[in-house]
Each structure stands twice: as structure tokens, then as C-alpha cells.
Design an enzyme around this catalytic site. Structure first.
Site, PDB file in Angstrom:
ATOM      1  N   ILE A 150     -43.533  -2.395  27.577  1.00 55.25           N
ATOM      2  CA  ILE A 150     -42.445  -3.007  26.694  1.00 55.25           C
ATOM      3  C   ILE A 150     -41.450  -1.766  27.170  1.00 55.25           C
ATOM      4  O   ILE A 150     -40.297  -2.116  26.811  1.00 55.25           O
ATOM      5  CB  ILE A 150     -42.499  -2.964  25.324  1.00 55.25           C
ATOM      6  CG1 ILE A 150     -43.065  -1.679  24.639  1.00 55.25           C
ATOM      7  CG2 ILE A 150     -43.294  -3.955  24.858  1.00 55.25           C
ATOM      8  CD1 ILE A 150     -42.977  -1.882  23.108  1.00 55.25           C
ATOM      9  N   GLY A 151     -41.796  -0.727  28.054  1.00 53.26           N
ATOM     10  CA  GLY A 151     -40.687   0.174  28.224  1.00 53.26           C
ATOM     11  C   GLY A 151     -41.171   1.067  29.392  1.00 53.26           C
ATOM     12  O   GLY A 151     -42.208   1.380  29.274  1.00 53.26           O
ATOM     13  N   GLY A 171     -40.195   5.104  31.077  1.00 47.88           N
ATOM     14  CA  GLY A 171     -39.409   6.355  31.006  1.00 47.88           C
ATOM     15  C   GLY A 171     -39.641   7.114  32.190  1.00 47.88           C
ATOM     16  O   GLY A 171     -40.306   6.728  33.033  1.00 47.88           O
ATOM     17  N   GLY A 172     -39.100   8.145  32.234  1.00 48.98           N
ATOM     18  CA  GLY A 172     -39.106   9.126  33.358  1.00 48.98           C
ATOM     19  C   GLY A 172     -40.908   9.519  33.441  1.00 48.98           C
ATOM     20  O   GLY A 172     -41.121   9.654  34.751  1.00 48.98           O
ATOM     21  N   HIS A 173     -41.507   9.772  32.564  1.00 49.78           N
ATOM     22  CA  HIS A 173     -42.603  10.371  32.696  1.00 49.78           C
ATOM     23  C   HIS A 173     -43.825   9.568  31.937  1.00 49.78           C
ATOM     24  O   HIS A 173     -44.841   9.931  31.657  1.00 49.78           O
ATOM     25  CB  HIS A 173     -42.916  11.806  32.344  1.00 49.78           C
ATOM     26  CG  HIS A 173     -41.738  12.668  33.348  1.00 49.78           C
ATOM     27  ND1 HIS A 173     -42.265  12.907  34.484  1.00 49.78           N
ATOM     28  CD2 HIS A 173     -40.863  13.185  33.034  1.00 49.78           C
ATOM     29  CE1 HIS A 173     -41.151  13.608  35.201  1.00 49.78           C
ATOM     30  NE2 HIS A 173     -40.383  13.835  34.169  1.00 49.78           N
ATOM     31  N   VAL A 202     -44.312   2.572  27.621  1.00 52.46           N
ATOM     32  CA  VAL A 202     -44.721   2.530  26.523  1.00 52.46           C
ATOM     33  C   VAL A 202     -45.453   0.810  26.429  1.00 52.46           C
ATOM     34  O   VAL A 202     -44.771  -0.013  27.029  1.00 52.46           O
ATOM     35  CB  VAL A 202     -43.477   2.193  25.548  1.00 52.46           C
ATOM     36  CG1 VAL A 202     -43.944   1.907  24.119  1.00 52.46           C
ATOM     37  CG2 VAL A 202     -42.628   3.779  25.458  1.00 52.46           C
ATOM     38  N   LYS A 237     -47.159   5.227  23.879  1.00 48.34           N
ATOM     39  CA  LYS A 237     -46.673   5.918  24.703  1.00 48.34           C
ATOM     40  C   LYS A 237     -47.609   6.659  25.595  1.00 48.34           C
ATOM     41  O   LYS A 237     -48.103   7.599  25.217  1.00 48.34           O
ATOM     42  CB  LYS A 237     -45.567   6.808  24.092  1.00 48.34           C
ATOM     43  CG  LYS A 237     -44.855   7.506  25.098  1.00 48.34           C
ATOM     44  CD  LYS A 237     -43.834   8.412  24.464  1.00 48.34           C
ATOM     45  CE  LYS A 237     -42.898   9.273  25.443  1.00 48.34           C
ATOM     46  NZ  LYS A 237     -42.172  10.314  24.928  1.00 48.34           N
ATOM     47  N   ASP A 240     -32.257  15.598  23.419  1.00 47.65           N
ATOM     48  CA  ASP A 240     -32.178  14.453  24.130  1.00 47.65           C
ATOM     49  C   ASP A 240     -31.904  13.142  23.110  1.00 47.65           C
ATOM     50  O   ASP A 240     -32.388  12.134  23.248  1.00 47.65           O
ATOM     51  CB  ASP A 240     -33.441  14.120  24.852  1.00 47.65           C
ATOM     52  CG  ASP A 240     -32.914  13.008  26.321  1.00 47.65           C
ATOM     53  OD1 ASP A 240     -31.996  13.129  26.538  1.00 47.65           O
ATOM     54  OD2 ASP A 240     -34.043  12.421  26.623  1.00 47.65           O
TER      55      ASP A 240
END
Length: 918
Positions: free
Chosen positions: A657-658, A660-662, A665, A680, A779
Site C-alpha cells: 500500500i506504499g 518509500g526510499g528504503h 508498507v 513496514k 522528517d
């Protein structure tokens, strides 16, 4: 006779001219009436001939009629929608430029009714939704600019029909999906800009058909796969920007055939292998950026061929070996970044010949040897960073000749001897860090660097008294760190002149005497650490000490005062040596020893009991020797691990569902209670680095230490050799960024948006003021704000969070997201709570505008009145009225107070919360 005929002819044609212009004028006047801003188009009225209207150009047809062929209204402050314009009534338009306005809504499909259009510029507006497929009917168009809007969806394949296009600019939108392969039909393209979108998939090899292409900008997307070798056909290419994607594999050697290239930027990808030697054939290169990849091996000596090179960035790779000596041939070099690699050997003296150098960063390598005095010849240099190496010897006084030097960082090396007094000649210097070396003395002349904003000389072997001339450094703003040395004598009263200073650290020295009450003049101080010295007497009754933690004063000889846990100053006497001493100290010492002894016995007994029952406690399960560790509250750890693997079918992409950089999710529904969680999963690329372990452990440590309703709830985590993941509560609405860029934004009325801001502010206030030590998130972005089904906001993703150790200088690697990072981090890496405050200011504007504010962060609250307010607010929901307008103006004032360039002028998050509630 001929004159009469001519007159009659003109008389016959006049109604046709009037008829044509009248219909076109009426179409424009109707559109004007729908705009919220009328003043820029004041000349548009029936008393003025339409060909004389502002921004309108006409031409005569071969039939003796006049028609409107050009509408140029760039940067006129227009607010309204484009679909109110009757395109059918303007068939002769060739140029339409409405860029740099506040036009909203959609691009109407009827735009295809401009059959003669060759130039269309709608950039820098707030247009949203899809690019209409009908745009493919504009077959005469050569220039198409739709960049810097809120357009979403896929790039229509119909654009591939626009075979006359030379410029295609779709950058800075929210376009997704893959780049259509039929763009390869656009063989006349000279400029292709698709940067700053959400594009995925690989770079289509069909791009290699653009033989006329001069600039290719695909950066800041999520493109993956290898760089196609077909790009070798782009022989006219001058600039190639592919950075900030997920590209992998080696750099194609074929790039070396693009001999016209001047700008090659491949940084922030996952490129691997060695730097191909064919790159050194690109003798016209001005900029080469390869940082943050997985490149290894040495820098080939052929780099000396790039004599036109002005910028070289190889930072944060796995490069090794020595710097080639012929690097000195690059006499035009202005920026050299080699930090974060494994370079070794000495720094070549020839670097001193690079007299055009502006920024030199060789930090975080394993350079050794001494600094050559030739570095003093780099007369233009502004930034020199040699930190975190193994450089030894003395700091050469010749560095004092660098009159343009703005930042000098020599920290974490093995420098010995005295700090050269010549550094006091650096009048432009604003940031000096020579901490963590073996320096033995600091000169008074350093006090002549009157423009210093940050000075760190901690963790050395410095002796003697603190130079009184440090009181001249009245522009010190961020940091004065003298800790972990052997300074003696009293605290000089002249430091009270540093009224702008925020962070002052004198801990771990041998300072004596009393704390000067004049320190109360330092009104900007947020932290003052005086611990681990030999100070005595009363702690002054000044503002900063009223709420000061005890840790600022511990381990001194004999302090007293109102600090919690300190004895009262009443009854202090002098001992035989003249030192202040309380008569109860002797008895307190005896009682302390007894308490320590009894506590030790009690802990020993508790340990014996615990060791017998340890096997019965099932909270953690794992084998540390194998690197496995599981912890899931209310679950058996190993069972939960297997259940997560089952629920996600071993992390199948359909549950993702997502991204990111590293990390990715996944949504998982766990049996037997059907608990929905977000997992995650940290991406482990090949061998896991120490940084990967550190970031994972940092997030674990941070979140398990804190509890707050507006901070994402962590159920547990797993760390093993095969998998590493965190198990969070599932938030139904996902992240704020996702909502603001979808139809769901309409559900966020102004009341909900204020509550979201309140929730985020409360969470940050908790981190900054209710945790000890304080925690900086580092962040804070709309992507890291999660919303549940009731739109309750929680901040998440503590992968970059950092506990602020009050006894440290809090300098760190740059972390955060572009567009939310505080400006001071451009020239100092010191992360403070005020960096989060800045990011929160961006969040306020983003939530009010419905998109990232961009250049709006550079305005001030006084620039925003009710008229401007209506223009910048999110147009997808009902405009505010009455009391709501006042509330929004108040939020904007808070936003711009958070966005102050000077961190000391920003409010604390506690003050922000109070402002929101009041």
C-alpha cells in the site's frame, strides 16, 4: 472609379470583420466575467477595439478580415477556471499562454477546438485531474507546457500523435504510471521534461529515437530498471537528468558516445559497478553527479581529461583508492564532493591548484597524512569539509589566506598542536568545527572571526583559560561548544555578550568559580550545559535556569540554588581552602554511600529472583547469535512473525500500500482476531549495512519510548537475517499527502484541517517538551502524517528521528525531505527542534492550499490579505466565510512564524499549541 470600387469593397467586408471580432470578443468577455480577478483585464471592454486589448494579438486574413491569433496573459494574477472559455469561438488562435496564474479546475477536452494552435502554455497554475486525451487532436502544436500544476493520472498515449512537438513539459505534477512507449513517435522533440512526478516502470528504449533531443529531464520520479543503451542515439543531447529515481544496474558504457553532453546527473539511484572509463570521453562535461549510488572501485586516472568540468559529485558510494594526482588538471572545477566513500591515502597537494574551487568536501573517508599548505591557494573556496578522516599533523596557518571561506570543518581527525592564530583572519567565516581532534591550545585571535554563527572546538586536549575575546563573537547564533577539554579558570563574563546564541556547552572541563549572573543577558539561549566541572556557589536566578533540568549542572564541586535536587544556598560556609561548603554535605555523603550499598544488595536479590523466572516470560523470542529478534505485544513473537508472512503471502505485491526510499508498507489482516495492521518492511539490499541497522534500531528505540494519541502506534517488530519489519496500527485514510492529491480532499473541510494541524502540533510538542531527552522527528512531511477513519492525525516514520543528547553538539548527517527542510541545514548540519517547527510551518500552508506551497514559504503573513487568501486556498472545498476566515488567517500567521529563517525567532511547538487553542 477605382477608389469608389475599393470603398464599396471595404464597405462590404466591414460587417464580416465586425462579425468575426465580435464573436471572439464576446467569448473572451464571457470568460472574463467568470474570473475572480477583473483588474488585470480592465482594457477588455466594448469601448476598446479587441485587437488593442491587453494580451491580445490579431492579424489580417487573406480575406481582409481580422482575427485573434494570440492570447498572452502570463503572470496576470488571474483566478478562475479555464473551462468557461469558449474555444469554439476562437478558431484562429495559434498561441495561448496563461502561465503563472491561479487557474484551477480541469483542462477542458474542448481545448482540441484550437486546430491551428502551435503554442500552449498553462504551466504554473493549479489545474488538476487528468490531461484530456483530446489533446492528441492538436496536431499542429509544437510547444506544450503543462508543468507545475496538480495534474494526475497517466500521460495520455494520444500525446504520441503530436508529431510536430519540439518541447514537451509536464514536470512538477502528480502524473503516475509508465512513460508511454509511443512517445517515440515524437521524433522532432528537442526538450522532454517529465521530472517531479510519480512515474514508475522503466525508461522506454523508444526515447532513443529522439535524434534532435537536447535536454532529457526524467528525474525525481520512481523509474526503475536499467538505463537503456538506446540513449546512445541521442547524439545531440546536451543535458541528461535521470537522478532521484530507482534506476539500477551499471552505467551504460555507451553514454561515452554522447560527446555533446555538458550535464550528466545520475545521482540518488541504485546504480552499481565501477565508473565506466568511457565517461572520460565526454570532454564537454560541465557537471557530473553520481552521488548516493552503489558504485565501487577507484576513480580512473582518465578523469584528468575533463578539463571543462565545473562540478563533480561522487559522494556516498563505495569508491576507494587514492585521488588521482591528475585531478589538478581540472582547473575549472568549482565543486568537488567525494564524501562518504572509502578513499584513502593523502590529499594530493595539487588540489591547491584548483583556484576556482568554491566547495571542497572530502569528509567521511579514510584519508591520512597531513594537509598540504597549498590548500591556502584556493582563493575562491567558500566551503572546506575534511571531517571524519584520519588526517594528522598540524592545521596549516596558510588556511588563514582563504578570505572567502564560509564554512571550515576539520572535525573527527587526528590534528595535533595549536589552533593556528591565522584562522582569526577569516572574516567571512560563519561555521567552524575543529572538534574531536588532539589540539592543545586555542588562540585569542579566534575571537576576531566576528561573523561566526557556529563554533565547535569540543573533544580536544585544549588547556588554559577560555579566551575572553570569544565575547566578541556577537553573531554566534547556533552553537558554541567548548565541552570535553581541559579548560581551567572561571567562566569569562564576556560570554554574556553573545545575546543571539542558542546552544552553549561548557561541560566536561575543569572550570572553577561561580556561574556569572551576567549570563542572564543571553536571552536566546535554549540550552546551556555546565555539567562535569568544578563550579561552586549559587546557580544564578536567571530566566533560562528557571526551568533548567538538573543534568545541566551535575557533577560540579558544590552548587546550590533552586534547581530541583540542589541544596538551598542558606548556610553555606567557607572551608579551610576558601571554598564554599554546606555543613550538611558530610552527612549527605555518608547517607549516599549507605543508600548505594543497600541499593546494590537489593538489585542483586532481584536479579537472583528474575534469573529463575526468566524462562516463563514470553515477551521476546529469538536467537541473538543468529541476529533474530521478535517482539509483538499481546502475541507470541514467533507466531506473530509467521502469521504476518502468511497474511501477506510472503510480502506479495498485491498487499503493498506504499513505497518509500528504503521500505515498503503492506496491509495485513492477522488471525484469529482479524486485526488489520500495516507492516513496514525494510528493504535489505544484498548485505545489510551498519546504517541500515542503525536506522531500524533508531525507529524501534524512538517509538517504544513514547506514547501519545497522535503518534503512530507500534504493535511490534521483527529483526532477522531474512526479514526486518515494523508492525503498526493500520490507518484507514493512509497519509495526508495521498488524501490532498485525491478526491478525498473534498472530505477535509476547514474544521477538519484545523483539527489535523492541532493533532500534529500536539504530537511534536510532546516529542520536544515532554520527552527527556527531547526527540526531533527530522522528517515532518505530509507523507508522514497518517489519518484514521475519523481523520485523527498521527505522525509516523521515525527512521530519521534523533534523541537530542543534551551533553552533545547534536550535529548529524542531513536528513529530511526536500521542500520541508529548514534553511539553516544548507550551511550547518545541526538538527534542533526548530527544524521540526519549520517543517510544521510548511505543513500548515500545504493543508490550507491543498498542495505543497512551493515559493509561498518565502512570503510573510503580512503579504496575505483576504483577497490573496481566497486565491491560494484549496479550491476543491467551499470557500471559508465569517469566523473561519479569521481562523485561517491566524493559522497563516502561525505558519509564517514557524517559517522564519532565523531559528531563534521561530516559536516552540508548545507555543504553537497554545496559539492554536487560544
Amino acid at each position: 472609379m477605382r477608389g469608389i470600387l475599393l470603398f464599396l469593397t471595404l464597405l462590404f467586408l466591414l460587417p464580416l470583420v465586425q462579425s468575426s471580432l465580435t464573436s471572439e470578443a464576446q467569448a473572451l468577455l464571457h470568460w472574463k466575467s467568470t474570473l475572480q480577478t477583473q483588474q488585470p483585464l480592465s482594457s477588455w471592454n466594448l469601448q476598446v477595439h479587441p485587437c488593442n486589448w491587453s494580451g491580445i494579438t490579431c492579424r489580417d486574413t487573406n480575406k481582409g478580415r481580422q482575427v485573434i491569433t494570440k492570447i498572452y496573459l502570463s503572470n496576470k494574477g488571474l483566478v478562475g477556471k479555464l473551462d468557461a472559455l469558449d474555444f469554439f469561438s476562437l478558431p484562429s488562435i495559434r498561441t495561448l499562454d496563461l502561465s503563472d496564474n491561479q487557474l484551477s479546475g480541469v483542462i477542458p477536452p474542448s481545448i482540441c477546438l484550437f486546430p491551428k494552435l502551435t503554442y500552449l502554455n498553462l504551466s504554473h497554475n493549479v489545474l488538476s485531474r487528468l490531461i484530456p486525451s483530446s489533446i492528441g487532436n492538436l496536431t499542429n502544436i509544437k510547444f506544450l507546457y503543462l508543468d507545475h500544476n496538480n495534474l494526475s493520472g497517466m500521460i495520455p498515449r494520444e500525446i504520441g500523435k503530436l508529431t510536430h512537438l519540439t518541447d514537451l513539459e509536464l514536470s512538477a505534477n502528480y502524473l503516475s504510471g509508465e512513460i508511454p512507449t509511443n512517445l517515440g513517435n515524437l521524433t522532432n522533440l528537442v526538450f522532454l521534461y517529465l521530472r517531479k512526478n510519480n512515474l514508475t516502470g522503466s525508461i522506454p528504449p523508444e526515447i532513443g529515437k529522439f535524434e534532435h533531443l537536447k535536454q532529457l529531464k526524467l528525474h525525481s520520479n520512481y523509474l526503475s530498471g536499467q538505463i537503456p543503451t538506446s540513449l546512445v542515439n541521442l547524439t545531440n543531447l546536451v543535458a541528461m537528468y535521470l537522478h532521484t529515481n530507482n534506476l539500477s544496474g551499471p552505467i551504460p558504457p555507451e553514454i561515452g558516445k554522447l560527446t555533446h553532453l555538458r550535464y550528466l546527473e545520475l545521482e540518488e539511484n541504485f546504480l552499481s559497478g565501477e565508473i565506466v572509463t568511457s565517461l572520460w570521453n565526454l570532454t564537454n562535461l560541465r557537471t557530473l553527479k553520481l552521488w548516493i549510488n552503489n558504485l565501487f572501485g577507484p576513480i580512473p586516472p582518465e578523469i584528468g581529461k575533463l578539463r571543462n568540468l565545473q562540478g563533480l559529485g561522487l559522494d556516498d558510494n563505495f569508491l576507494s583508492g587514492e585521488i588521482p594526482t591528475n585531478l589538478e588538471n581540472l582547473t575549472n572545477l568549482e565543486f568537488l564532493g567525494l564524501q562518504g566513500n572509502n578513499f584513502s591515502g593523502s590529499i594530493p597537494p595539487g588540489i591547491g591548484r584548483l583556484t576556482n574551487m568554491i566547495a571542497l568536501d572530502l569528509s567521511n573517508n579514510i584519508f591520512s597524512g597531513k594537509i598540504s599548505i597549498t590548500l591556502g591557494n584556493m582563493s575562491s573556496v567558500s566551503i572546506v569539509d575534511l571531517s571524519s578522516n584520519s588526517i594528522s599533523g598540524v592545521i596549516p596557518g596558510e588556511l588563514g589566506r582563504l578570505k572567502s571561506l564560509f564554512q571550515l570543518d576539520l572535525s573527527n581527525n587526528n590534528f595535533t598542536g595549536n589552533v593556528p592564530k591565522e584562522l582569526g583572519m577569516l572574516q567571512a567565516l560563519q561555521n567552524l568545527d575543529i572538534s574531536s581532534n588532539r589540539l592543545t591550545s586555542v588562540p585569542e585571535e579566534l575571537g576576531n572571526c566576528v561573523n561566526l554563527q557556529s563554533l565547535n572546538i569540543s573533544n580536544n586536549w585544549l588547556t588554559g583559560e577560555i579566551p575572553s575575546l570569544f565575547g566578541n563573537l556577537v553573531h554566534l547564533l547556533y552553537l558554541l561548544d567548548l565541552s570535553s577539554n581541559s579548560f581551567t579558570g572561571e567562566i569569562p563574563t564576556t560570554v554574556a555578550h553573545l545575546t543571539m546564541l542558542q546552544y552553549f556547552n561548557l561541560s566536561h572541563n575543569n572550570l572553577t568559580g561561580q556561574i556569572p549572573s551576567s549570563l542572564g543577558n543571553m536571552l536566546s539561549l535554549s540550552t546551556m550545559d555546565l555539567s562535569y566541572n568544578q563550579l561552586e556557589g549559587p546557580v544564578p536566578d536567571i530566566k533560562i535556569f528557571h526551568t533548567a533540568p538538573k543534568q545541566w549542572f551535575i557533577h560540579n564541586t558544590n552548587l546550590c540554588g533552586t534547581i530541583q535536587g540542589f541544596p538551598s544556598c542558606n548556610g553555606f560556609v567557607k572551608d579551610e581552602n576558601g571554598s564554599s561548603r554546606h555543613p550538611m554535605v558530610k552527612w549527605i555523603s555518608i547517607l549516599t554511600c549507605c543508600v548505594v550499598l543497600l541499593t546494590s544488595i537489593l538489585f542483586w536479590l532481584l536479579y537472583l529472583v528474575y534469573s529463575k523466572k526468566k524462562k516463563a516470560i514470553p515477551k521476546t523470542i529469538g536467537n541473538p547469535s543468529r541476529g533474530e529478534f521478535f517482539l509483538v505485544w499481546n502475541f507470541d513473537g514467533r507466531d506473530a512473525y509467521h502469521e504476518i508472512i502468511r497474511a501477506t503471502e510472503n510480502f506479495d505485491e498485491k498487499y503493498c500500500i506504499g513505497i518509500g526510499g528504503h521500505a515498503r508498507v503492506y496491509k495485513a489482516i492477522l488471525a484469529p482476531d482479524n486485526l488489520t495492521v500495516a507492516v513496514k518492511k525494510i528493504q535489505i539490499a544484498g548485505c545489510e549495512t551498519a546504517q541500515d541497522v542503525e536506522e531500524f534500531n533508531r525507529e524501534i528505540c524512538t517509538i517504544t519510548e513514547i506514547r501519545h494519541r497522535n503518534i503512530a502506534k507500534l504493535f511490534g517488530y521483527c529483526s532477522s537475517s531474512q526479514n526486518k519489519f515494523l508492525v503498526y496500527k493500520y490507518y484507514e485514510k493512509r497519509d495526508l499527502h495521498n488524501i490532498l492529491n485525491s478526491e478525498e480532499a473534498k472530505e477535509l473541510d476547514w474544521a477538519k484541517r484545523k483539527v489535523i494541524l492541532r493533532d500534529v502540533a500536539c504530537a511534536l510538542s510532546y516529542l520536544h517538551h515532554d520527552c527527556y531527552p527531547p526527540i526531533v522527528h527530522r522528517d515532518v512531511t505530509s507523507r508522514n502524517i497518517l489519518l484514521d477513519s475519523e481523520f485523527i492525525a498521527c505522525i509516523s516514520d521515525f527512521g530519521t528521528a534523533k534523541f537530542l543528547k543534551l551533553e552533545s553538539s547534536n550535529w548529524s548527517m542531513l536528513a529530511g525531505t526536500y521542500g520541508y527542510i529548514a534553511p539553516e541545514l544548507a550551511y550547518t548540519m545541526r538538527m534542533t527542534e526548530k527544524c521540526d517547527v519549520y517543517s510544521f510551518g510548511v505543513i500548515i500552508l500545504e493543508l490550507l492550499m491543498g498542495k505543497h506551497p512551493g515559493d509561498m514559504v518565502n512570503l510573510s503573513a503580512s503579504d496575505i490579505d483576504e483577497v490573496v487568501l481566497q486565491n491560494i486556498l484549496d479550491q476543491r472545498i467551499e470557500p471559508p466565510t465569517g469566523r473561519i476566515i479569521i481562523e485561517i488567517l491566524k493559522m497563516i500567521q502561525i505558519a509564517y512564524s514557524c517559517l522564519e529563517n532565523n531559528p531563534s525567532l521561530r516559536p516552540t511547538m508548545q507555543e504553537v499549541v497554545n496559539s492554536i487553542y487560544n
